[in-house]
Design a protein around this motif. Sequence first.
Motif, PDB file in Angstrom:
ATOM      1  N   VAL A  15       0.825  -1.196   0.000  1.00  0.00           N
ATOM      2  CA  VAL A  15       0.000   0.000   0.000  1.00  0.00           C
ATOM      3  C   VAL A  15       0.860   1.247   0.000  1.00  0.00           C
ATOM      4  CG1 VAL A  15      -1.572   1.374   1.430  1.00  0.00           C
ATOM      5  CG2 VAL A  15      -2.005  -1.057   1.063  1.00  0.00           C
ATOM      6  N   ALA A  16       2.095   1.172   0.498  1.00  0.00           N
ATOM      7  CA  ALA A  16       2.954   2.353   0.584  1.00  0.00           C
ATOM      8  C   ALA A  16       3.402   2.830  -0.793  1.00  0.00           C
ATOM      9  CB  ALA A  16       4.183   2.038   1.440  1.00  0.00           C
ATOM     10  N   SER A 118      12.619  13.432  -4.143  1.00  0.00           N
ATOM     11  CA  SER A 118      13.126  13.583  -5.503  1.00  0.00           C
ATOM     12  C   SER A 118      11.961  13.430  -6.477  1.00  0.00           C
ATOM     13  CB  SER A 118      14.202  12.537  -5.789  1.00  0.00           C
ATOM     14  OG  SER A 118      14.693  12.672  -7.110  1.00  0.00           O
ATOM     15  N   TYR A 119      11.792  14.415  -7.335  1.00  0.00           N
ATOM     16  CA  TYR A 119      10.692  14.420  -8.295  1.00  0.00           C
ATOM     17  C   TYR A 119      11.227  14.295  -9.718  1.00  0.00           C
ATOM     18  CZ  TYR A 119       7.500  15.913  -4.600  1.00  0.00           C
ATOM     19  OH  TYR A 119       6.748  15.971  -3.461  1.00  0.00           O
ATOM     20  N   SER A 120      10.569  13.472 -10.495  1.00  0.00           N
ATOM     21  CA  SER A 120      10.864  13.369 -11.916  1.00  0.00           C
ATOM     22  C   SER A 120      10.010  14.407 -12.643  1.00  0.00           C
ATOM     23  CB  SER A 120      10.550  11.956 -12.425  1.00  0.00           C
ATOM     24  OG  SER A 120      10.749  11.865 -13.827  1.00  0.00           O
ATOM     25  N   ILE A 121      10.672  15.407 -13.219  1.00  0.00           N
ATOM     26  CA  ILE A 121       9.986  16.516 -13.871  1.00  0.00           C
ATOM     27  C   ILE A 121       9.961  16.302 -15.384  1.00  0.00           C
ATOM     28  CG2 ILE A 121       9.945  19.018 -14.199  1.00  0.00           C
ATOM     29  CD1 ILE A 121       9.556  18.185 -11.302  1.00  0.00           C
ATOM     30  N   GLU A 198      11.480   6.334  -2.708  1.00  0.00           N
ATOM     31  CA  GLU A 198      12.745   6.305  -1.983  1.00  0.00           C
ATOM     32  C   GLU A 198      13.223   4.867  -1.848  1.00  0.00           C
ATOM     33  OE1 GLU A 198      11.781   8.122   1.677  1.00  0.00           O
ATOM     34  OE2 GLU A 198      11.308  10.076   0.799  1.00  0.00           O
ATOM     35  N   PRO A 199      14.544   4.670  -1.627  1.00  0.00           N
ATOM     36  CA  PRO A 199      15.059   3.303  -1.453  1.00  0.00           C
ATOM     37  C   PRO A 199      14.320   2.528  -0.369  1.00  0.00           C
ATOM     38  CG  PRO A 199      16.867   4.846  -1.718  1.00  0.00           C
ATOM     39  CD  PRO A 199      15.611   5.666  -1.618  1.00  0.00           C
ATOM     40  N   ALA A 200      13.933   3.191   0.709  1.00  0.00           N
ATOM     41  CA  ALA A 200      13.212   2.513   1.785  1.00  0.00           C
ATOM     42  C   ALA A 200      11.865   1.996   1.298  1.00  0.00           C
ATOM     43  CB  ALA A 200      13.020   3.465   2.957  1.00  0.00           C
TER      44      ALA A 200
END
Length: 224
Positions: A15-16, A118-121, A198-200
Amino acid sequence: MKTLIAIAAAASALVAIPAAAVTYDAAASFSPAANPSGQFTFGSYTGGVFTPFPVGGTCDFGGTICLTAGNYLGVFASPNGQFFESGTGNFPASTLVLHPGQNGELSVILFTAPRAGSYSISFSAQQSDDNAATQTVGYLLGGTPTPLADLTTSAPGYTNGGNLFLAQGQQVGVFVGNNGVYFNDATAVTFSASLVPEPATWGLLIAGFAMTGVAMRRRKAVAA
């Protein structure tokens, strides 16, 4: 009981992912009845000042929907989500058309990050007037406009994108500026931002799949 716990933990890990990987799209968020619309604010930039377009303005391009400060300075869209023509202006589906001002005002879309990450623009621009001359397009970050390209009849399109870290509430924008015949500076723009997991988060996803597999194997063993 342990099997149920494993399945529940796996489900929570899965769900995350959608919440972290959501994409914010300016055209999909646009509403002539609200500004900001979702995570996007539409307005003009001149003299170091950003001014949101007012709600309820009269659209210069007949039949379109818009947020505008008048005299063509604004953002316009097809009224039905399909390709639409008004005068010499062309309004592609799922695209916003920005028009700068005659006195050097930039027409801007600002994205506000809902959370740090971090955003992919992704950004594209295309001349959208039958009599287009030259327009300048670029990014607006930290209140500073950075020109990226001039659109011309020989090079009418431009695409740019990449990853950018934004703090919560930080803004990044795209703009169209007048660098030619002001009256024909309508420019079709797409602009989106996707939060990069994120990696987590990826770790949770992998763990979720692993725990689901373990739970299924245990259930099969019990059944046998």
